[in-house]
Design a protein around this motif. Structure first.
Motif, PDB file in Angstrom:
ATOM      1  N   PHE A   1       0.788  -1.221  -0.078  1.00  0.00           N
ATOM      2  CA  PHE A   1       0.006   0.065  -0.152  1.00  0.00           C
ATOM      3  C   PHE A   1       1.087   1.168  -0.007  1.00  0.00           C
ATOM      4  CE2 PHE A   1       0.744  -1.589   4.387  1.00  0.00           C
ATOM      5  CZ  PHE A   1       0.952  -0.528   4.865  1.00  0.00           C
ATOM      6  N   ALA A   2       0.240   2.507   0.055  1.00  0.00           N
ATOM      7  CA  ALA A   2       0.971   3.683  -0.124  1.00  0.00           C
ATOM      8  C   ALA A   2       1.228   4.140   0.997  1.00  0.00           C
ATOM      9  CB  ALA A   2       0.347   4.563  -1.056  1.00  0.00           C
ATOM     10  N   ILE A   3       2.201   5.157   1.360  1.00  0.00           N
ATOM     11  CA  ILE A   3       2.442   5.883   2.576  1.00  0.00           C
ATOM     12  C   ILE A   3       2.806   7.302   2.234  1.00  0.00           C
ATOM     13  CG2 ILE A   3       3.128   3.672   3.974  1.00  0.00           C
ATOM     14  CD1 ILE A   3       6.055   4.848   3.624  1.00  0.00           C
ATOM     15  N   ASP A   4       2.485   8.178   3.184  1.00  0.00           N
ATOM     16  CA  ASP A   4       3.139   9.353   3.142  1.00  0.00           C
ATOM     17  C   ASP A   4       4.377   9.497   3.090  1.00  0.00           C
ATOM     18  OD1 ASP A   4       0.422  10.229   2.227  1.00  0.00           O
ATOM     19  OD2 ASP A   4      -0.118  11.208   4.415  1.00  0.00           O
ATOM     20  N   ILE A   5       5.009  10.289   2.334  1.00  0.00           N
ATOM     21  CA  ILE A   5       6.379  10.443   2.478  1.00  0.00           C
ATOM     22  C   ILE A   5       6.859  11.869   2.851  1.00  0.00           C
ATOM     23  CG2 ILE A   5       7.083   8.269   1.279  1.00  0.00           C
ATOM     24  CD1 ILE A   5       7.830  10.204  -1.100  1.00  0.00           C
ATOM     25  N   GLY A   6       5.908  12.876   2.611  1.00  0.00           N
ATOM     26  CA  GLY A   6       6.126  14.105   2.695  1.00  0.00           C
ATOM     27  C   GLY A   6       4.886  14.887   2.435  1.00  0.00           C
ATOM     28  N   GLU A   7       5.274  16.337   2.103  1.00  0.00           N
ATOM     29  CA  GLU A   7       4.412  17.185   1.730  1.00  0.00           C
ATOM     30  C   GLU A   7       4.998  18.121   0.788  1.00  0.00           C
ATOM     31  OE1 GLU A   7       1.997  18.682   4.969  1.00  0.00           O
ATOM     32  OE2 GLU A   7       3.470  20.243   5.282  1.00  0.00           O
ATOM     33  N   LEU A   8       4.278  18.676  -0.128  1.00  0.00           N
ATOM     34  CA  LEU A   8       5.054  20.028  -1.069  1.00  0.00           C
ATOM     35  C   LEU A   8       3.951  21.017  -1.002  1.00  0.00           C
ATOM     36  CD1 LEU A   8       5.556  17.912  -4.288  1.00  0.00           C
ATOM     37  CD2 LEU A   8       7.223  18.439  -2.404  1.00  0.00           C
ATOM     38  N   GLU A   9       4.515  22.172  -1.228  1.00  0.00           N
ATOM     39  CA  GLU A   9       3.719  23.417  -1.363  1.00  0.00           C
ATOM     40  C   GLU A   9       3.693  23.631  -2.873  1.00  0.00           C
ATOM     41  OE1 GLU A   9       3.113  27.710   0.786  1.00  0.00           O
ATOM     42  OE2 GLU A   9       5.216  27.227  -0.378  1.00  0.00           O
ATOM     43  N   VAL A  10       2.516  23.795  -3.485  1.00  0.00           N
ATOM     44  CA  VAL A  10       2.435  24.122  -4.887  1.00  0.00           C
ATOM     45  C   VAL A  10       1.392  25.114  -5.225  1.00  0.00           C
ATOM     46  CG1 VAL A  10       3.064  21.853  -5.518  1.00  0.00           C
ATOM     47  CG2 VAL A  10       0.541  22.371  -5.055  1.00  0.00           C
ATOM     48  N   THR A  11       1.431  25.553  -6.152  1.00  0.00           N
ATOM     49  CA  THR A  11       0.389  26.564  -6.888  1.00  0.00           C
ATOM     50  C   THR A  11      -0.151  25.864  -8.265  1.00  0.00           C
ATOM     51  OG1 THR A  11       1.727  28.454  -6.159  1.00  0.00           O
ATOM     52  CG2 THR A  11      -0.007  28.910  -7.703  1.00  0.00           C
ATOM     53  N   GLU A  12      -1.471  25.988  -8.195  1.00  0.00           N
ATOM     54  CA  GLU A  12      -2.192  25.291  -9.158  1.00  0.00           C
ATOM     55  C   GLU A  12      -3.088  26.482  -9.832  1.00  0.00           C
ATOM     56  OE1 GLU A  12      -4.567  20.961 -10.049  1.00  0.00           O
ATOM     57  OE2 GLU A  12      -5.153  22.517  -8.296  1.00  0.00           O
ATOM     58  N   CYS A  13      -3.070  26.359 -11.158  1.00  0.00           N
ATOM     59  CA  CYS A  13      -4.055  27.262 -12.043  1.00  0.00           C
ATOM     60  C   CYS A  13      -4.586  26.615 -12.952  1.00  0.00           C
ATOM     61  CB  CYS A  13      -3.264  28.482 -12.619  1.00  0.00           C
ATOM     62  SG  CYS A  13      -4.217  29.627 -13.413  1.00  0.00           S
ATOM     63  N   GLU A  14      -6.081  26.737 -13.181  1.00  0.00           N
ATOM     64  CA  GLU A  14      -6.908  26.354 -14.391  1.00  0.00           C
ATOM     65  C   GLU A  14      -7.633  27.440 -14.907  1.00  0.00           C
ATOM     66  OE1 GLU A  14      -8.576  21.888 -14.121  1.00  0.00           O
ATOM     67  OE2 GLU A  14      -9.273  23.208 -12.305  1.00  0.00           O
ATOM     68  N   THR A  15      -7.374  27.848 -16.294  1.00  0.00           N
ATOM     69  CA  THR A  15      -8.096  28.733 -16.859  1.00  0.00           C
ATOM     70  C   THR A  15      -9.226  28.168 -17.707  1.00  0.00           C
ATOM     71  OG1 THR A  15      -6.259  28.456 -18.803  1.00  0.00           O
ATOM     72  CG2 THR A  15      -5.938  30.181 -17.197  1.00  0.00           C
ATOM     73  N   VAL A  16     -10.050  28.976 -17.711  1.00  0.00           N
ATOM     74  CA  VAL A  16     -11.339  28.757 -18.654  1.00  0.00           C
ATOM     75  C   VAL A  16     -11.126  29.428 -19.683  1.00  0.00           C
ATOM     76  CG1 VAL A  16     -13.734  28.407 -18.658  1.00  0.00           C
ATOM     77  CG2 VAL A  16     -12.698  27.864 -16.334  1.00  0.00           C
ATOM     78  N   ASN A  17     -11.532  28.929 -20.939  1.00  0.00           N
ATOM     79  CA  ASN A  17     -11.327  29.369 -22.070  1.00  0.00           C
ATOM     80  C   ASN A  17     -12.526  29.223 -23.154  1.00  0.00           C
ATOM     81  OD1 ASN A  17      -8.521  28.690 -21.231  1.00  0.00           O
ATOM     82  ND2 ASN A  17      -8.029  30.251 -22.797  1.00  0.00           N
TER      83      ASN A  17
ATOM     84  N   GLY B   1      -6.802  25.468 -19.731  1.00  0.00           N
ATOM     85  CA  GLY B   1      -5.201  25.623 -19.501  1.00  0.00           C
ATOM     86  C   GLY B   1      -4.906  25.223 -18.120  1.00  0.00           C
ATOM     87  N   TYR B   2      -3.683  24.581 -17.983  1.00  0.00           N
ATOM     88  CA  TYR B   2      -3.354  24.141 -16.843  1.00  0.00           C
ATOM     89  C   TYR B   2      -1.943  24.575 -16.362  1.00  0.00           C
ATOM     90  CZ  TYR B   2      -3.026  20.910 -12.950  1.00  0.00           C
ATOM     91  OH  TYR B   2      -2.586  20.443 -11.640  1.00  0.00           O
ATOM     92  N   GLY B   3      -1.620  24.873 -15.179  1.00  0.00           N
ATOM     93  CA  GLY B   3      -0.650  25.371 -14.671  1.00  0.00           C
ATOM     94  C   GLY B   3      -0.249  24.658 -13.219  1.00  0.00           C
ATOM     95  N   LEU B   4       0.894  24.145 -13.192  1.00  0.00           N
ATOM     96  CA  LEU B   4       1.171  23.496 -11.729  1.00  0.00           C
ATOM     97  C   LEU B   4       2.950  23.739 -11.420  1.00  0.00           C
ATOM     98  CD1 LEU B   4       0.180  21.861  -9.173  1.00  0.00           C
ATOM     99  CD2 LEU B   4       1.072  19.893 -10.202  1.00  0.00           C
TER     100      LEU B   4
ATOM    101  N   ALA C   1       2.160  30.213 -12.839  1.00  0.00           N
ATOM    102  CA  ALA C   1       1.128  28.936 -12.617  1.00  0.00           C
ATOM    103  C   ALA C   1       0.302  29.666 -13.851  1.00  0.00           C
ATOM    104  CB  ALA C   1       0.595  28.657 -11.554  1.00  0.00           C
ATOM    105  N   ILE C   2      -0.156  30.833 -13.704  1.00  0.00           N
ATOM    106  CA  ILE C   2      -0.960  31.478 -14.730  1.00  0.00           C
ATOM    107  C   ILE C   2      -0.560  31.810 -15.978  1.00  0.00           C
ATOM    108  CG2 ILE C   2      -2.529  33.378 -15.225  1.00  0.00           C
ATOM    109  CD1 ILE C   2      -2.393  34.330 -12.220  1.00  0.00           C
ATOM    110  N   SER C   3       0.676  31.853 -16.032  1.00  0.00           N
ATOM    111  CA  SER C   3       1.433  32.049 -17.599  1.00  0.00           C
ATOM    112  C   SER C   3       1.530  30.636 -18.087  1.00  0.00           C
ATOM    113  CB  SER C   3       2.745  32.563 -17.430  1.00  0.00           C
ATOM    114  OG  SER C   3       2.771  33.826 -16.837  1.00  0.00           O
ATOM    115  N   MET C   4       1.797  29.658 -17.370  1.00  0.00           N
ATOM    116  CA  MET C   4       1.989  28.376 -17.868  1.00  0.00           C
ATOM    117  C   MET C   4       0.528  27.943 -18.445  1.00  0.00           C
ATOM    118  SD  MET C   4       3.279  25.163 -15.611  1.00  0.00           S
ATOM    119  CE  MET C   4       3.134  23.586 -16.049  1.00  0.00           C
TER     120      MET C   4
END
Length: 360
Positions: free
Chosen positions: A241-257, A272-275, A284-287
């Motif tokens: 089974f899977a276990i938690d090995i840590g955590e990340l801080e991330v920014t996620e952006c979804e644009t609607v076109n 459009g998607y950015g992470l 993230a927005i530019s991506m």
């Protein structure tokens, strides 16, 4: 033609020593610590981690210090170090719907389920210099607010209920790894997203801005921008089974076109998607904007010749390390190359002079 030059080792050693002295600066001023960079220059640290493809705030802060604040040089140092690290395996895809959000906004729905969380942002600052910071005064504590812990559904999920947004195809195949294999074009969307995430923030921003100015049919809304921490899980074969090995801080952006439809797709909204690592929302927005523009072929849209629609142009030139290496190599010795061109120009001038004299 590249020319290898031997010698000059003493000059190079002296240049390195001088560089170290310049990096330290005035010794009467306290030295800047890695901890200070990590904690107080977080946005620079986040950019170096994202473009360096290595999530390690301590190493990113060290690279910034070593590079004297040159973020591209710091990214170079991180990528070089990354190549020395062993790879133990792969993790599960992170679940951003379960993100503990410190910032979550939408430009499409005012009353978004889960609410809008402004979080730490420059959006409402006055962009005036704060001279209190020059006095090294302590900042008064902000009102404490714990990150939103309950799952926060994505805004685009609500458009899905009406069938108004394109369904993203599911694919269980392992995506290609840009850090281990050369880029091949045309590339999959997964490959493009990797390249954009590693790409230079300024270049990707410029490409995104060009799409907003009409150099592509790409009118976008920020469906959602969220920043927070996510758990990283890894399958352990011995455990089953899977276990938690840590955590990340991330920014996620979804644009609607808006999408008028094509021969293969009905009128609907597309995404459009950015992470990216850390709080790096401009990237993230530019991506996301550039990602959507590069999807013209799969959506059956016309290529209007916009620079941001040219996959090869965008992906190859967004890599600031490759660009820097090729640009900066021209300041290295090219004595033989230049001498050959010098002789060629002299010969052409003699030939041209002889033709002119003959004509007279």
């Amino acid at each position: 033609m590249y020319v290898a030059v031997k010698g000059g080792e003493r000059a190079i050693d002296n240049a390195h020593a001088w560089l170290a002295e310049e990096r330290r600066g005035d010794t009467s001023v306290a030295e800047l610590s890695v901890d200070q960079i990590r904690e107080q220059l977080k946005l620079a640290v986040n950019r170096v981690m994202t473009e360096g493809s290595l999530y390690d705030p301590d190493l990113a802060a060290l690279a910034i210090k070593q590079a004297r604040g040159d973020l591209i040089e710091a990214v170079f140092l991180i990528r070089a170090y990354r190549t020395t690290l062993p790879r133990f395996g792969g993790t599960r895809p992170i679940e951003t719907a379960d993100m503990a959000c410190i910032r979550r906004i939408s430009a499409t729905f005012k009353d978004a389920p889960g609410g809008q969380v402004l979080g730490p942002t420059f959006d409402y600052t006055h962009r005036l210099l704060d001279f209190k910071l020059a006095a090294d005064g302590e900042v008064p504590p902000a009102p404490t607010a714990a990150p939103r812990q309950e799952p926060t559904p994505h805004i685009t999920d609500f458009l899905n209920h009406e069938g108004l947004i394109q369904q993203e195809p599911t694919n269980d195949e392992t995506p290609p790894d840009l850090t281990r294999a050369p880029m091949e074009l045309p590339g999959s969307r997964a490959l493009r997203l990797q390249a954009l995430a590693r790409g230079d923030e300024g270049f990707v921003l410029g490409m995104a801005y060009s799409t907003q100015r009409g150099y592509a049919r790409n009118h976008a809304f920020v469906g959602e921008l969220r920043i927070g921490t996510v758990d990283v899980e890894m399958e352990i074969p011995e455990l089953g089974f899977a276990i938690d090995i840590g955590e990340l801080e991330v920014t996620e952006c979804e644009t609607v076109n808006q999408f008028q439809g094509s021969k293969t797709e009905p009128p609907q909204f597309t995404r459009g998607y950015g992470l990216v690592f850390g709080q790096t929302e401009r990237k993230a927005i530019s991506m996301a904007l550039v990602d959507r523009t590069l999807r013209w072929r799969e959506l059956g849209e016309d290529n209007v010749g916009a620079p941001a629609q040219d996959e090869e142009f965008v992906l190859y030139h967004s890599d600031n390390i490759q660009a820097t290496g090729f640009l900066e190599h021209i300041k290295l010795p090219h004595y033989v190359d230049f001498q050959s061109e010098l002789e060629l120009v002299r010969k052409l001038r003699r030939d041209a002079s002889g033709v002119q004299e003959a004509a007279e």
